[in-house]
Scaffold this active site. Structure first.
Site, short mmCIF file in Angstrom:
data_model
loop_
_atom_site.label_atom_id
_atom_site.label_comp_id
_atom_site.label_asym_id
_atom_site.label_seq_id
_atom_site.Cartn_x
_atom_site.Cartn_y
_atom_site.Cartn_z
N TYR A 1 0.87 -1.18 0.00
CA TYR A 1 0.00 0.00 0.00
C TYR A 1 0.91 1.23 0.00
CZ TYR A 1 -3.81 -3.11 1.59
OH TYR A 1 -4.75 -4.11 1.71
N ARG A 2 1.69 1.39 -1.04
CA ARG A 2 2.67 2.48 -1.10
C ARG A 2 2.06 3.80 -0.67
NH1 ARG A 2 8.16 1.37 -1.43
NH2 ARG A 2 8.58 -0.11 -3.12
#
Length: 523
Positions: A467-468
């Protein structure tokens, strides 16, 4: 009068000037042709390489670039574009591209599915090329030995489909979003709805191929166990170009059970009570059961105009409906699960159902998993947290109040492990390109993230790599590069960060493979 420098210091100073000027100097205007010539020399290919090197002057450049952009904010006219896109058809094309990009002192960004929320696989502030892996999508399945080899450009949905083609009682634990790419998803850990039974995707990887900074194609034996460990959760983009993973298949029953149960503050059992009990049950119940909890701001159906929070439990059980109903009558009575809430189906149909609960009644077939959903970018922001102790009622009350007031951002609670009860995703999406809208939506996620501080993992406050989120830290690659990298590195990797730094130093000491959140090298 200035003193002349000693000969060895003069040489060092000269090299520093040359190095600095090379890193700052933009590539020559004929870079695409120069790169193509280099690739022809190094790729050892019978394929006309002009077909896979796409320059900005090529009519297909914009289409190819946009096909796998998933965040519309990074699809604007002001976003810096790559100098060219390389779409390899075989491993030697990848090897040659790495050698030629490094020779030209141009950054290389590797994209498999494009589900990189902040676009680190296809954007850069420095001159760069995109190595777009979508053509490297071959999947071979060996049911007898219960393994599959999937190239990095394949999607997880394609992996599921090819397994299902060969066996109705095998699967693989990976994403519920089926258009994510194998390379990015698995190298970042790989999380899905069979995690509680079979672990992360990387727990079921038994071999891999990677092209290193020298252009060598390595497998598990030739890369060594340290690098093999690092690319299973540490992100492939810091160490080389992932070409393929060899996956250990897992058994699935002929029929599984899915259900979706919705609740709200309007009902006799409030969403608050349900969440309190979910925290006690979901992380510890029968490991065949995965229950995802969605919290969504909504409008009351009882009190006109009133704002509230709706809870939805979405689940997969690797077994029959009667068994899971009996189990949850005992362990999770507030859910009120009945057999009529449940549907038994094949595992491959459950994959389709998890993406769209109406898929089966709409006649969707498994062949849908072969598609890539191209050019489908939307505006979005995602953030993450881990919860290690149940959130107390007072914490949930404040959370629900803030969610209702903000009105757009939802939360997803996913059972996890490794000392965590569950992982949190903060999720908001919107449809227009107005900067004011983006600012408002992003600020909502940040407000909720700030509110949750007392209730989530601390020292460090952990985040999920896939989940950058550039909010957790970025690297400017200046004199404090390592310190900047340590900020986000410890959030993503905790104690594993130190070992990842050692692997990085061993395999890419000059830090060629880098992005704003890559593993840093010590000065």
């Amino acid at each position: 009068m200035a003193k002349p420098c000693l000969p060895h210091l003069c040489v060092a100073f000269f090299l520093l000037i040359v190095s600095t000027s090379l890193s700052a100097r933009p590539p020559a205007p004929d870079f695409p042709n120069t790169f193509l010539q280099c690739l022809t020399q190094h790729a050892n290919s019978t394929t006309p390489l002009s077909n896979i090197v796409i320059a900005p002057t090529n009519p297909s450049f914009t289409t190819v670039l946009q096909n796998h952009i998933r965040n519309a904010a990074l699809n604007s006219s002001t976003t810096q574009k790559p100098l060219l896109i390389v779409t390899p058809l075989a491993e030697p094309h990848v090897q040659g591209a790495v050698v030629c990009a490094k020779t030209a002192n141009v950054q290389i960004k590797v994209r498999s599915g494009g589900h990189d929320y902040d676009g680190l696989s296809y954007t850069s502030d420095d001159p760069f090329i995109v190595l777009d892996m979508f053509n490297l999508s071959t999947i071979t399945v060996d049911v007898k030995n219960e393994v599959a080899v999937a190239q990095a450009g394949a999607t997880i949905g394609q992996v599921y489909y090819r397994i299902w083609e060969k066996s109705k009682v095998h699967g693989f634990p990976a994403s519920v979003c089926t258009t994510v790419g194998v390379g990015g998803h698995i190298s970042g850990g790989g999380y899905g709805n069979m995690l509680r039974k079979f672990g992360l995707s990387v727990d079921n990887v038994i071999d891999a191929q990677i092209v290193d900074v020298k252009g060598n194609l390595l497998n598990r034996k030739s890369m060594g166990e340290d690098l093999f460990w690092a690319i299973r959760g540490g992100g492939g983009g810091s160490f080389g170009v992932i070409v393929s993973f060899t996956l250990k298949l897992v058994p699935v029953p002929p029929l599984v059970t899915v259900f979706r149960v919705e609740n709200s503050l309007d009902t006799n059992v409030s969403a608050m009570d349900l969440v309190m009990q979910w925290q006690q049950v979901a992380p510890t119940t029968d490991d065949r059961l995965f229950m995802r909890l969605l919290l969504q701001p909504a409008t009351s159906t009882v009190t006109k105009g009133a704002k509230m929070v709706r809870s939805v439990v979405v689940a997969l059980f690797l077994g029959g409906a009667n068994e899971v109903v009996t189990l949850l009558e005992k362990e999770f009575p507030l859910l009120g699960l009945k057999k009529e809430n449940c549907t038994e189906m094949s595992w491959i149909d459950s994959v389709l159902w998890f993406e769209d609960v109406k898929s089966l009644e709409n006649g969707v077939k498994p062949e849908k998993l072969l598609g890539r959903n191209l050019n489908s970018a939307g505006y979005l922001k995602r953030k993450s947290d881990y919860v290690q102790k149940p959130i107390p009622r007072v914490g949930l009350e404040g959370l629900f109040k803030m969610m209702a007031e903000l009105g757009k951002t939802g939360l997803v609670f996913n059972p996890y492990g490794g000392g965590n009860l569950f992982k949190v995703q903060y999720s908001v999406s919107w449809s227009d390109a107005l900067p004011a809208t983006a600012e408002s939506m992003i600020n909502q996620t940040r407000a909720l993230y700030t509110y949750m501080t007392p209730y989530v993992a601390q020292n460090p406050r952990s985040a999920f790599l896939n989940y950058r989120d550039l909010d957790v830290g970025v690297n400017s690659f200046g004199k404090n590069s390592f310190q900047e990298g340590e900020v986000y590195g410890r959030k993503y990797f905790n104690a594993n960060f130190d070992r990842l730094v050692k692997v990085k130093a061993a395999v890419d000491p000059e830090n060629f493979f880098r992005n704003k959140q890559s593993i840093p090298v010590r000065a």
